[in-house]
Design a protein around this motif. Structure first.
Motif, mmCIF file in Angstrom:
data_model
loop_
_atom_site.group_PDB
_atom_site.id
_atom_site.type_symbol
_atom_site.label_atom_id
_atom_site.label_comp_id
_atom_site.label_asym_id
_atom_site.label_seq_id
_atom_site.Cartn_x
_atom_site.Cartn_y
_atom_site.Cartn_z
ATOM 1 N N CYS A 66 15.809 56.197 -10.745
ATOM 2 C CA CYS A 66 14.384 56.256 -11.077
ATOM 3 C C CYS A 66 14.087 56.941 -12.409
ATOM 4 O O CYS A 66 13.168 56.538 -13.128
ATOM 5 N N ASP A 67 14.816 57.995 -12.772
ATOM 6 C CA ASP A 67 14.419 58.788 -13.939
ATOM 7 C C ASP A 67 15.517 58.826 -14.995
ATOM 8 O O ASP A 67 16.705 58.699 -14.698
ATOM 9 N N GLU A 68 15.092 59.037 -16.252
ATOM 10 C CA GLU A 68 16.012 59.028 -17.385
ATOM 11 C C GLU A 68 16.973 60.213 -17.341
ATOM 12 O O GLU A 68 18.122 60.099 -17.770
ATOM 13 N N ASN A 127 30.951 46.495 -5.674
ATOM 14 C CA ASN A 127 31.821 47.225 -4.747
ATOM 15 C C ASN A 127 31.208 48.562 -4.358
ATOM 16 O O ASN A 127 31.241 48.957 -3.194
ATOM 17 N N ILE A 128 30.670 49.273 -5.365
ATOM 18 C CA ILE A 128 30.034 50.574 -5.149
ATOM 19 C C ILE A 128 28.618 50.502 -5.689
ATOM 20 O O ILE A 128 28.401 50.089 -6.837
ATOM 21 N N LEU A 129 27.667 50.904 -4.876
ATOM 22 C CA LEU A 129 26.253 50.830 -5.249
ATOM 23 C C LEU A 129 25.619 52.209 -5.119
ATOM 24 O O LEU A 129 25.730 52.859 -4.081
ATOM 25 N N MET A 130 24.932 52.643 -6.184
ATOM 26 C CA MET A 130 24.196 53.907 -6.148
ATOM 27 C C MET A 130 22.710 53.604 -6.237
ATOM 28 O O MET A 130 22.273 52.876 -7.140
ATOM 29 N N VAL A 131 21.937 54.136 -5.303
ATOM 30 C CA VAL A 131 20.503 53.858 -5.278
ATOM 31 C C VAL A 131 19.727 55.167 -5.192
ATOM 32 O O VAL A 131 20.147 56.115 -4.531
ATOM 33 N N ASP A 132 18.582 55.185 -5.867
ATOM 34 C CA ASP A 132 17.723 56.365 -5.923
ATOM 35 C C ASP A 132 16.589 56.213 -4.912
ATOM 36 O O ASP A 132 15.828 55.246 -4.956
ATOM 37 N N ALA A 180 23.540 57.191 -1.898
ATOM 38 C CA ALA A 180 22.109 57.399 -2.128
ATOM 39 C C ALA A 180 21.898 58.737 -2.817
ATOM 40 O O ALA A 180 22.658 59.692 -2.595
ATOM 41 N N ILE A 181 20.873 58.808 -3.664
ATOM 42 C CA ILE A 181 20.488 60.077 -4.260
ATOM 43 C C ILE A 181 18.997 60.273 -4.024
ATOM 44 O O ILE A 181 18.244 59.302 -3.847
ATOM 45 N N GLY A 182 18.566 61.514 -3.969
ATOM 46 C CA GLY A 182 17.163 61.791 -3.713
ATOM 47 C C GLY A 182 16.846 63.244 -3.976
ATOM 48 O O GLY A 182 17.701 64.022 -4.426
ATOM 49 N N GLN A 183 15.615 63.625 -3.675
ATOM 50 C CA GLN A 183 15.189 64.994 -3.932
ATOM 51 C C GLN A 183 14.700 65.709 -2.673
ATOM 52 O O GLN A 183 14.175 66.819 -2.750
ATOM 53 N N VAL A 184 14.866 65.069 -1.512
ATOM 54 C CA VAL A 184 14.470 65.685 -0.245
ATOM 55 C C VAL A 184 15.681 66.365 0.370
ATOM 56 O O VAL A 184 16.657 65.717 0.741
ATOM 57 N N ASN A 185 15.623 67.694 0.479
ATOM 58 C CA ASN A 185 16.731 68.479 1.031
ATOM 59 C C ASN A 185 16.476 68.700 2.519
ATOM 60 O O ASN A 185 15.872 69.684 2.931
ATOM 61 N N LEU A 202 23.310 62.429 -2.339
ATOM 62 C CA LEU A 202 23.362 63.464 -3.354
ATOM 63 C C LEU A 202 21.959 63.944 -3.691
ATOM 64 O O LEU A 202 21.033 63.134 -3.816
ATOM 65 N N LEU A 203 21.827 65.257 -3.872
ATOM 66 C CA LEU A 203 20.526 65.836 -4.195
ATOM 67 C C LEU A 203 20.354 65.996 -5.702
ATOM 68 O O LEU A 203 21.305 66.358 -6.418
#
Length: 426
Positions: free
Chosen positions: A20-22, A61-66, A92-97, A114-115
Motif C-alpha cells: 500500500c505505501d511507498e 510462487n511467493i505472494l506478499m500482500v498488504d 501478509a503484512i499489516g499494521q494491526v498487532n 509481518l507488522l
C-alpha cells in the motif's frame, strides 16, 4: 494457498508483492533484488489489487500482500484464495498487532504475517522461509509411492465419546506422528470437530454437499480449515431446518481427494450414516467402534460388527470401551466381551475433569491432557491404527454363522444384576 500437501506449479513468476505505501516498498525492493527477483514485481496497491491482478494472471510462487487498507482481513484473504493457484506461499503484512488475528490468518492458510514498519532483516527472513517452504519436497509427489490409512470412528450409541476419540486421533496423527491428516466430521448439523479445536467450521462441507462436481484438489485446499501444519478439518454447522439432501457422492469424492492429498484420514461417522450411505466405508481401512459398558451399547456393537462383516469385510475393526468407570458399569467387561464374541481392544477411563479441561482450553482431549490415563490409552489406540493395515483383519468368532443376538443372553446378565442388588440390600 501455502498448504504443504500441494505441489507448486511450474512456469510461474517466483515472486510478486502488492504493497500500500511507498515506505514499505522502498524497504522491500532492495531485499527482492538481493533474492534475485525483479523489483518491478513489487506493485503499489493492497489486497484488493492483488485479487484483481491474479484473477486474470497466474499466481507467483511467493505472494506478499498488504492488508493495511482491508476492513475485514480474514474475508479478504478468503477472496484471495479464490484466485490463487494451489501451492502459492502467501505472506501478509499489516499494521494491526493482534494475536487472535495472527492465529486466524495462519489458520486460513497464509505462511506469515509481518507488522509494519518493516525492516530489511525481517523481510529477508520471511522470504527465505517462504522460499524453503515452496521448494520443499511435497508429500503428494505423484511419482512417490505412499500409503494412506483411512479411519472411521463410529459410536455405537449417542454420547459414548466417538467425536472425542476422532479429534484426538487426528491430532495425534498430525502432531505426534507428523503425518498429513484430514479430519472429516460428517455430523453435518451438530458436529463438534471444529469446536473441539476452537475453530470456525466454515462452509466447506456444505458447499461440497451442494456441489459435488466442484470437489477437486483446489477445492480441498480452499475449503478445509487448518488446525496445525499437518491437520486440516472439514466440518459444518448446517442450519437445523435444512435437511441433508445428498446421495452421498460428495462424501465419496471427498474421501478420494483426501487419499491423494493426505497420509491419514479420520472420519467422524455418525452411525446412521452406515444405513444411509454404506458405500462410505468402501475404502476405509480401520473402523474404531466407540462403545460404553451398557446393555444397549453391547447390543449395538454386535449389530455393527455384523454389518461390517457383511458390508465392509476389508476394514479392520477396533473396539474401544470409552468412559469406563470402575465398579459402576452396567455390565462387566467379561460379559460385554462374551456378548460381542471378541475382546475389547482398548479401555479408556472416564475422566470428567480432563474433558472439562480440554473444553476450556479449546484443545483435543489427548492434546490437553497428555499425562492422563485416558490420553495414554488413546495414544496407544493411535499407534495401533497406524499399524493396523499391516495386520490381518481377523478377530472373527470361530465356527459357523450364528444368530445376531444368539449369544447375547439378556436374562443371565439381568440375573447377575439382581444378585448384586440382593447382596447390596443384605
Amino acid at each position: 494457498m501455502n498448504a504443504p500437501w500441494k505441489p507448486g506449479a511450474g512456469g510461474r513468476d517466483p515472486f510478486a508483492a502488492f504493497i500500500c505505501d511507498e515506505t514499505a516498498l522502498d524497504t522491500l525492493r532492495p531485499v527482492v533484488i538481493e533474492m534475485g527477483w525483479q523489483p518491478e514485481k513489487c506493485a503499489k496497491g493492497g489486497l484488493r489489487n492483488a485479487v484483481q491482478s491474479l484473477s486474470v494472471a497466474a499466481s507467483p510462487n511467493i505472494l506478499m500482500v498488504d492488508l493495511s487498507e482491508s476492513g475485514d482481513p480474514l474475508n479478504d484473504i478468503n477472496a484471495l484464495a479464490e484466485v490463487c493457484e494451489p501451492g502459492t506461499v502467501v505472506i501478509a503484512i499489516g499494521q494491526v498487532n493482534d494475536v487472535r488475528l495472527y492465529r486466524d490468518l495462519l489458520a486460513s492458510g497464509i505462511q506469515d504475517y509481518l507488522l509494519k514498519p518493516l525492516s530489511a532483516s525481517q523481510l529477508r527472513d520471511a522470504l527465505t522461509n517462504a522460499q524453503a517452504v515452496f521448494s520443499a519436497p511435497k508429500s503428494n509427489d505423484p511419482d512417490a509411492v505412499k500409503r494412506h490409512i483411512s479411519t472411521a470412528v463410529v459410536g455405537t450409541r449417542g454420547g459414548v465419546g466417538a467425536s472425542t476419540l476422532a479429534t484426538s486421533l487426528a491430532w495425534l496423527f498430525s502432531a505426534d506422528h507428523k503425518l498429513p491428516t484430514a479430519l472429516l466430521d460428517l455430523d453435518v448439523h451438530f458436529g463438534t470437530g471444529a469446536l473441539a479445536l476452537d475453530l470456525e467450521p466454515g462452509r466447506g462441507l456444505t458447499d461440497a454437499i451442494d456441489n459435488p462436481s466442484r470437489i477437486d484438489g483446489l477445492f480441498i485446499e480452499r475449503a478445509m480449515i487448518r488446525a496445525n501444519d499437518n491437520l486440516a478439518i472439514l466440518s459444518a454447522e448446517a442450519p437445523i431446518n435444512a435437511p441433508l439432501m445428498t446421495d452421498g457422492s460428495a462424501f465419496v469424492q471427498l474421501e478420494e481427494e483426501f487419499r491423494h492429498a493426505f497420509e491419514m484420514t479420520v472420519i467422524d461417522l455418525p452411525r446412521n450414516m452406515l444405513i444411509n450411505f454404506p458405500h462410505l466405508l468402501a475404502d476405509v481401512n480401520v473402523v474404531v467402534l466407540a462403545a460404553e459398558m451398557t446393555l444397549a451399547s453391547a447390543r449395538d456393537t454386535i449389530r455393527i460388527l455384523s454389518w461390517l462383516k457383511t458390508n465392509a469385510a476389508h476394514a479392520h475393526p477396533i473396539v474401544v470401551a470409552n468412559k469406563v468407570q470402575g465398579g459402576v458399569a452396567e455390565i462387566s467387561k467379561a460379559d460385554f466381551e462374551a456378548s460381542i464374541e471378541r475382546k475389547i481392544d482398548f479401555l479408556v477411563p472416564y475422566d470428567v475433569k480432563a474433558a472439562a479441561n480440554a473444553a476450556k482450553l479449546g484443545q483435543t482431549f489427548a492434546d490437553a491432557n497428555r499425562a492422563s490415563k485416558a490420553s495414554q490409552a488413546i495414544r496407544q489406540l493411535a499407534d495401533q491404527v497406524i499399524g493396523a493395515t499391516d495386520e490381518d483383519a481377523g478377530d472373527e468368532p470361530a465356527g459357523g454363522k450364528k444368530s445376531l443376538l444368539g449369544s447375547f443372553d439378556f436374562k443371565s446378565l439381568l440375573a447377575k444384576k439382581d444378585k448384586s442388588a440382593a447382596k447390596a440390600e443384605a
